[in-house]
Design an enzyme around this catalytic site. Sequence first.
Site, PDB file in Angstrom:
ATOM      1  N   ASP A 269       0.988  -1.362   0.091  1.00 29.15           N
ATOM      2  CA  ASP A 269       0.065   0.086   0.150  1.00 29.15           C
ATOM      3  C   ASP A 269       0.905   1.143   0.001  1.00 29.15           C
ATOM      4  O   ASP A 269       0.450   2.457  -0.536  1.00 29.15           O
ATOM      5  CB  ASP A 269      -0.831  -0.023   1.411  1.00 29.15           C
ATOM      6  N   GLY A 270       2.257   1.213   0.441  1.00 23.85           N
ATOM      7  CA  GLY A 270       2.975   2.298   0.668  1.00 23.85           C
ATOM      8  C   GLY A 270       3.415   2.783  -0.852  1.00 23.85           C
ATOM      9  O   GLY A 270       3.553   3.920  -1.118  1.00 23.85           O
ATOM     10  N   ASN A 348      -4.647   8.432   2.357  1.00 26.15           N
ATOM     11  CA  ASN A 348      -5.028   7.850   3.678  1.00 26.15           C
ATOM     12  C   ASN A 348      -5.540   8.805   4.672  1.00 26.15           C
ATOM     13  O   ASN A 348      -6.465   8.718   4.843  1.00 26.15           O
ATOM     14  CB  ASN A 348      -3.834   7.024   4.139  1.00 26.15           C
ATOM     15  N   ASP A 378      -4.231  12.661  22.601  1.00 28.53           N
ATOM     16  CA  ASP A 378      -2.779  12.804  21.931  1.00 28.53           C
ATOM     17  C   ASP A 378      -3.124  13.224  20.510  1.00 28.53           C
ATOM     18  O   ASP A 378      -2.061  13.662  20.004  1.00 28.53           O
ATOM     19  CB  ASP A 378      -2.684  11.282  21.884  1.00 28.53           C
TER      20      ASP A 378
END
Length: 505
Positions: A269-270, A348, A378
């Site tokens: 996917d990268g 993404n 966070d």
Amino acid sequence: MSPSTSSSNEQNGIYPPQENGSVDPLSLLNSEKAVQELAMQPTVQGTDDHLIEFSEALRTVAKALRQVAEGKASAQIEAAEWKRKYELERARNRQLENKVQHPVLSNEAGEQSERCCGENGICCHEVLRDGHSFNSGNSKLSKKASFKLSWFCKGENSDQHKHDIVSFEKGNITTAERSSKQISLKWESPPQTVLIMSKPDSTTVRILCADMVRWLKEQRKLNIYVEPRVKSELLTESSFYNFVQTWKDDEEISLLHMKVDLIVTLGGDGTVLWAARKFKGPVPPIVPFSLGSLGFMTPFYSEHYKESLTSILHGPISITLRHRLQCHVIRDAAKSEHDTEESVLVLNEVTIDRGISSFLTNLECYCDSTFVTCVQGDGLILSTTSGSTAYSLAAGGSMVHPQVPGMLFTPICPHSLSFRPLIFPEHVTLRVQVPFNSRGNAWVSFDGKDRKQLAPGDALVCSMAPWPVPTACRVDSTSDFLHSIQNGLHWNLRKTQLSDGPRDT
């Protein structure tokens, strides 16, 4: 109020209402900053509880001033919109009066309905009743109340055009749901040029890439583009690969979509994310081959690449339109609204977190002009539906079909048990701002890259990008999505429940 008191308030940034009772938003913003500066001033040692309470009161006043300014701006926008609707309604009524004086027969209305499609894909026309009749005395046509549907855009120069099909059938509104329609691509002419992008530092990928380039050139007679790094590797292996083409600078990259018919990615996917980042505008169809670990966007098997590419080059093929987010960072120190940094497209997600700070981050979130919430925790993830199986899923977000148009709003470890993720529609604009009284800075990253610091007063604005990323499907969009979560995540995998009877030993 005495002149001396008024002068003192103006020096402190606090402005009184105007004569007509209204409040200048710029004055309110200046007042807010002045109050916040007073609240943020350090206290000397020995300060009692009264000064602390006074500081908290100043923060409350600053928040109230900000809300008043936002409320007035929103009211002005709403008033302008209602005025525009009033003018449109008057013009429409005049047109209806003219049509009543000159009625149109049913066959003429049918011909007009075929020609009434607007530029944005909206069809609008009057619908006559069945068995319409004319009054011989007044010569008036009996018909249903006419209406018109149009997409709302902020300003005349808005580039957010919608292309859904809206039809009118006897006065009833119907629409074709894009998320329930499988999109098919059929080649009008055979593809001529293919761009191959591969994962670096992998011997298996390098061997497969060389074999694929040779096969596409000898068997399919295609023009091949590769990255400069890949071309150097191929030429090191053999001078046979002199025919491969590449680019030299960013200007040539910006023109790739005009030269390339198809993109082949070799990796996970990268690699698909890396290929999509190369295109700031239209993206050619991507054929992703799985050479990674999970592969939510890579349904094709590399060992069958010849059969897969033969089928895709012949067509037709099913594709998935994966929406992207267009992100802008707006600095508080900017001199004008147009003084923004270059926009970034993400496939993404875009993530805002507290970085190395030990303090919880505080983020003010707005949807268009409406305040949503203040995120304390966070950080926050703004994700596409394609990215719903990535960082958003790990933070507790839902898995969403990639062709559902929307934006996921997922908090990261929120300081509240009732904070649940949201899914916003595609046409909204989300703004996340670091408040002026924040105890620390925030950090924003785009698909895990290009990390930037957000100081108090800085904001991130996200909206749906006009150019999606089309990826080829091995079967169809839904089958590939379900296959990826069942095999990649082992979704809902459990042992079969035993029967009540005794087991054989």
